[in-house]
Scaffold this active site. Structure first.
Site, PDB file in Angstrom:
ATOM      1  N   GLU A 162       0.867  -1.259  -0.200  1.00  0.00           N
ATOM      2  CA  GLU A 162      -0.099   0.027   0.024  1.00  0.00           C
ATOM      3  C   GLU A 162       0.764   1.225   0.132  1.00  0.00           C
ATOM      4  O   GLU A 162       0.256   2.372  -0.159  1.00  0.00           O
ATOM      5  CB  GLU A 162      -0.886   0.093   1.229  1.00  0.00           C
ATOM      6  N   LYS A 194       4.184 -14.775   9.086  1.00  0.00           N
ATOM      7  CA  LYS A 194       5.241 -14.311   8.370  1.00  0.00           C
ATOM      8  C   LYS A 194       6.346 -15.283   7.973  1.00  0.00           C
ATOM      9  O   LYS A 194       7.181 -15.655   8.787  1.00  0.00           O
ATOM     10  CB  LYS A 194       6.140 -13.079   8.929  1.00  0.00           C
ATOM     11  N   TRP A 249       3.073 -12.857   3.750  1.00  0.00           N
ATOM     12  CA  TRP A 249       2.052 -13.175   4.692  1.00  0.00           C
ATOM     13  C   TRP A 249       1.579 -14.482   4.511  1.00  0.00           C
ATOM     14  O   TRP A 249       1.041 -14.694   3.386  1.00  0.00           O
ATOM     15  CB  TRP A 249       1.198 -12.111   4.709  1.00  0.00           C
TER      16      TRP A 249
END
Lengths: 540, 540
Positions: free
Chosen positions: A326, A434, A439
């Site tokens: 993002e 993780k 992820w």
């Protein structure tokens, strides 16, 4: 002041004007290494722009790439946005289901695919609703035999195209240049769209002395993949500054990375901790000349102190960064500030392991229910971000709503500020695993398991792993009448394999009589973790 | 991506959030040095914003400053644009006639004036048509007795103002933040307006590794005045990066600058060559500990090789830059590229004396009647510029028309590209000497003269010649201890003969006590030409 839009094409112009002889070293297969200059790169990128025009690519149209780190991918990074279209870099490690979803969701009209990755794409072609053309990138110009009408060979179409192309300057700097999907925690991947303006500013900010500190004199090797989050912006930054680039290509090994560092005089590299663990192991077994290497930037997951120290002992700065899909991605960098310059080596390594200080242009805050957290290294809150290269929405996705608050991006990361003001990530708001810098969603795995025949309940927790940082372990309660045996276990694995990439597979599936729960029926993961650790023989 | 305007107020927020304890050292009079933190600076800047509101300063309004380099001027640099108004920095060295003209032309409504400079402004007050308030900046809070109604004391109004102020974020990034008038060599000064967007980008670009390379760890001392061209942007850049600042105040001497470098650990400084000449002289006479000083950036006029070498011998990088009032100002920097790293020391010094490589964001071209000049170190053309911090007009001035061509700024500077692509300024368009159909560069001759033993300064101008059209005449100021006699003159000619063809030899070398200069230390060639004509018995 002159009204000049911030467009990525201006980086091409700068490199070819001022650094025409600087090098791009590109490995496309185990035994082929290409050597190009920025003059070659500019020539080929202009040809590619003509090719895109010829394929009917128009402004705002999405062009997908499915490729490793090499010069052809670099040409796509620049030609696609420079003609006004949008490069959708597709993560080659996503599950088939997710790849189909994101190509259709982005509405990719052209796909550029490495020949050695085409076997992943080929079986999906019937499901890709918007793709009109596929261009194969290879060294031998052989187009694979596939049941698809418009297949092209990259080098052939480039050779047939004119190298004259005037990049348009009337593109709005806020228009889309690229896009990438996150490996989402639940449900389908979420799309993030990068603008010219965002990537332009990100390139300037991430190149600053207190960020990556990239100079024309650097030889930059991005190990972080170009199929995810702009390879941390390094392809853009390197062209802007005229730095030489070394692109390591497909299926590289630690030995190969060391080869390239030594032979090409790499000064700067970047990637996830697991890569640097394996490179270190290789270097310890067969020491080589790494004296050119000045610094390694590391992100994606936390780095163990021992790893940081081992690199510092080799004379290499090992610097953590923080970022997300993002955020284009660079948000913060664990450079030493003047305040800590006289700290002991041990204290300094502790700070290198944090996520550091926000780079110029990004605003951060860590807030909890009492407001901003103090700089005490203890008080946790959620990390929130603002800035011109931070996304303000997920592409055509209703999940955008919960991701933002008053114009700030909620990272979902729980963090503290150290007393020196360094950001330190403590945990996920949720319960993510993780693994190798990527992820894995425990909730996704649980939901999948619980959808399989015979499964009553399932919960997934992380256990620490020396190479991958964390790996998932599943705990399953079977329905009555189902046997907890090896055959059942393999059936569950088979069911998961249909939905997830291989690296999502739990390292173990444990059968249990019941799972610990809260009074309202939620899994007590902390409790479960203890039980799991017991069973797999670990200490928490 | 988030739509976040590029506003200078975001720099304040960054410094106070991440570097609240970093230092601003500010000398306001010979015996007063203030020490503030960035937290203090942010607090005072917010108070100043409230003061501006109280004085009726509205968006787009012009606020003049008439001041040295100190913390109050720094507060004006940030508070005025951050409330949406425009800081007009007035060059204190302009003639009274020019000061009156530019204050009226800019329509300044408030003037902030140093108490020790008020005697320059006071007699002009009756002519200043738009000024409604004058705020005196001093340490003793005494308001001078003047025939003007609305006089205020800076520290008093700040103390009475609230430190709560939310900087507006709805300011258009393209709106004016600052303005400055060029020290024109003919006619009235021409105004240049700087936008938030331009200064924001200039701060990022000029801080890059291959530009100023400024880090939080730097201690930055701008010797270049804050009353001209944003002090090369250093006040903005330093706040953005959280670097400590040392502001040397009024009437500094070489000895004072050395004092500050030594006591404050200055790592970075910048100014015109004459300053560094005098600092070097002082250091040679009374050597001090300058070990903290890493680099000196020098512009405004060409630096003699000997000066560059002397600093390099002291362990200080002496780096030329190029810029103008019209360009915010940084355009190019003479950093070493990878190509020249293995050059000999002598060759490297030659490159340090050039104007260097354009920094990211700026486009340059050198063109003559045949088009773009090649990288041959010989073919001259006019340097033209484009970029987001290059002005596209002079403020309300008909002279804008002749200054631009197809969206490029005509610099009026004649330049070549060296074979490595470094820009080298040869002359002003008007100062190039045309002799027998060939060009002679006055700047080349000047640099050569200034590298010869005993020469302090040298300037070369053309005089008309019946046969050759124009011929060069040199004017030389000797260092102390050197005699202005025939022997010296012959020694200088001998020195020139080693480097230039015989037809480049000046027809005369005149010895002078001083050379006429502009307010910012550039040779005033028009003035010098009159003096030379006088001495050689010609009429202009």
């Amino acid at each position: 002041m002159m009204q000049i839009p911030m467009l990525l094409s201006s980086f091409i112009t700068r490199a070819e004007t001022h650094f025409p002889h600087k090098k791009i070293v590109s490995r496309t297969s185990p035994d082929i290494i290409h050597r190009l200059t920025y003059a070659d790169f500019a020539d080929r990128t202009r040809r590619l722009a003509n090719v895109l025009d010829g394929l009917g690519v128009e402004r705002g149209m999405k062009v997908g790439s499915f490729a490793w780190n090499h010069h052809r991918h670099l040409e796509l990074y620049f030609a696609v946005p420079s003609v006004g279209a949008v490069l959708h870099m597709i993560n080659i490690r996503l599950s088939p289901e997710h790849i189909i979803h994101i190509v259709n969701h982005a509405e990719d009209e052209v796909l550029f695919v490495d020949d050695n990755l085409f076997s992943i794409i080929e079986p999906l072609i019937p499901e890709l609703k918007t793709v009109r053309h596929i261009v194969i990138m290879s060294d031998d110009s052989v187009i694979p035999n596939a049941n698809f009408e418009s297949m092209h060979d990259y080098e052939t179409v480039l050779a047939n195209a004119s190298s004259e192309y005037e990049f348009p300057t009337d593109i709005d700097e806020n228009s889309a240049a690229g896009m990438c999907y996150t490996s989402a925690t639940t449900g389908m991947p979420k799309g993030v769209v990068y603008s010219h303006r965002g990537l332009y500013l990100h390139s300037f900010a991430s190149g600053l002395v207190d960020s990556f500190g990239i100079s024309e004199r650097d030889v930059v090797m991005p190990v972080v993949p170009m199929f995810h989050v702009n390879a941390w912006g390094l392809p853009f930054t390197s062209v802007l500054f005229g730095s030489s680039q070394v692109l390591p290509g497909p299926n590289f090994t630690p030995e190969l990375l060391i080869d390239l560092i030594e032979s090409e005089g790499v000064t700067f590299t970047a990637g996830v901790p697991t890569v640097w663990l394996s490179v270190l192991k290789e270097q310890e077994e067969k020491p080589r000349d790494l004296s050119s290497l000045d610094r390694v930037f590391v992100g994606g997951s936390a780095s163990p102190r021992g790893l940081i120290k081992a690199y510092q002992d080799l004379g290499v700065k090992y610097i953590s960064i923080y970022g997300m899909t993002e955020t284009s991605p660079v948000v913060s960098v664990s450079r030493y500030t003047s305040e800590v310059e006289n700290y002991s080596e041990e204290e300094k390594i502790d700070l290198r392991a944090t996520q550091g200080i926000p780079i110029p242009g990004v605003q951060t805050k860590i807030v909890n229910e009492h407001g901003h957290v103090p700089w005490d290294g203890e008080t946790m809150g959620e990390l929130m971000l603002r800035g011109p290269w931070i996304t303000d929405e997920y592409y055509k996705d209703a999940r955008s709503e919960e991701a933002f608050e008053d114009g700030w991006l909620r990272t979902g990361d729980i963090a503290v500020y150290t007393k020196e003001g360094y950001i330190k990530i403590m945990d996920r708001v949720g319960d993510l695993i993780k693994s190798g810098g990527e992820w894995i969603s425990s909730v996704d795995l649980e939901n999948a398991l619980m959808s399989l025949e015979g499964v009553y309940e399932a919960a997934v927790v992380a256990v620490p792993h020396p190479k991958w940082q964390e790996r998932p372990i599943a705990s399953v309660v079977l329905k009555d009448g189902y046997e907890a045996n090896e055959e059942t276990k393999q059936r569950l694995y088979d069911g998961l394999r249909e939905r997830f990439a291989s690296w999502w597979m739990p390292d173990e599936i444990l059968f249990m009589d019941e799972l610990p729960k809260t009074s309202v029926g939620k899994f007590l993961k902390a409790e479960l973790r203890k039980i799991v650790f017991d069973q797999v023989g670990m200490k928490q």
